[in-house]
Motif scaffolding. Structure first.
Motif: not given
Lengths: 193, 193
Positions: A106, A160, B109-110, B112, B115, B118
């Motif tokens: 990350r 991730v 990435m940073r 949840k 993510a 995405m």
């Protein structure tokens, strides 16, 4: 009174423990001030032992795994089994250290410096030695980049993005399903550049 | 005096323009306050038009590319060319929108939540339709996860890690070198689960 003073090795370790917690919570956004507070030390001690937040971050992540240990059995494998052994070694290691490695990935996303360090680290310590050991030709850079594209994507998807069924599959499943790709990048024929 | 008032569509567009700049600079760390300042509007306008920073972020990224347009020629390809067409379409699109897409990946990435968004976005809008169109069997979820592992890793290696020769290769090179993997995940035989 000397019993109340912590020795240098204790202070260093307490900073590392605090940093691991702060980085796991907040990635590289965690500040040295927070880390010093959590460790109960003066922020100057972080500069003293680690130079900078970057140095501290490296020390925290370096402590987790020595890539040479992870890669050693792969380098001893037969060429035909190399991809499978590499995937088993990587996935078992990642599974065992998932929180810190996820933080590292990350964080590498957020900083060009860390992205460069991560590329160098993966190349020099993990992918590079394996490619140099097994490549049947001199196209080591192309093979390393292709290998990196599958291996980093596997890490991203599993840890991730947590994309099923890859996220919960056991290491052998991953080796079975992704192994042919990795083996192809490592030892298979490549198109002309 | 009404000439001095900006109409709703202008305000909305100014917020979007400001948000694109702030997110490109600072990823999801950019605050609605900064965005409102740069757009010269009251922060309440952001809540009014977009609900939240998350809604604004979605609007900014959604504006860039309609995945249906990217995927359309792939869905029309012969099964044997599907991987190559998919890679050409993706890499050309990413190349044309690299800064915003890189920001999107970095941000995903940073968080949840991002993510998860995405993963849903890639699955429902890009990978899912292609896998459903070309999979020769019902193992759509496994094929989608494997495809995601190669495609996200390609994006990461090329745009974030900037790993050569992959970072500077033209789209056809990428399609030549990564195509066999993607084709295998899409239509090839898979090991038993």
């Amino acid at each position: 009174m000397s019993g109340r003073r912590r020795g240098p090795s204790t202070t260093r370790q307490e900073i590392l423990d605090a940093a691991r917690e702060v980085f796991a919570d907040r990635g590289v956004d965690g500040t040295t001030r927070e880390i010093a507070q959590r460790a109960g030390v003066d922020p100057a001690m972080i500069a003293h032992y680690f130079g900078s937040k970057g140095g501290l971050f490296e020390a925290v992540t370096a402590l987790q795994v020595d890539p040479a240990d992870v890669i050693a059995p792969v380098l001893d494998a037969d060429a035909a089994d190399a991809a499978r052994e590499l995937l088993l070694a990587l996935v078992r290691t990642w599974d065992a250290h998932a929180p810190v490695l996820t933080t590292l990935v990350r964080s590498a996303m957020r900083s060009k410096t860390l992205a460069g360090q991560m590329r160098t680290f993966i190349l020099e310590r993990a992918v590079g030695p394996v490619v140099r050991r097994f490549s049947p030709d001199d196209r080591v850079e192309t093979r390393a980049a292709l290998l990196a594209s599958q291996i980093t994507g596997l890490m991203l998807t599993r840890y991730v993005l947590r994309w099923e069924p890859l996220a919960s599959a056991d290491p052998a499943w991953v080796a079975d399903h992704v192994g042919p790709t990795v083996q192809g990048y490592l030892t298979g024929p490549l198109p002309e550049d």
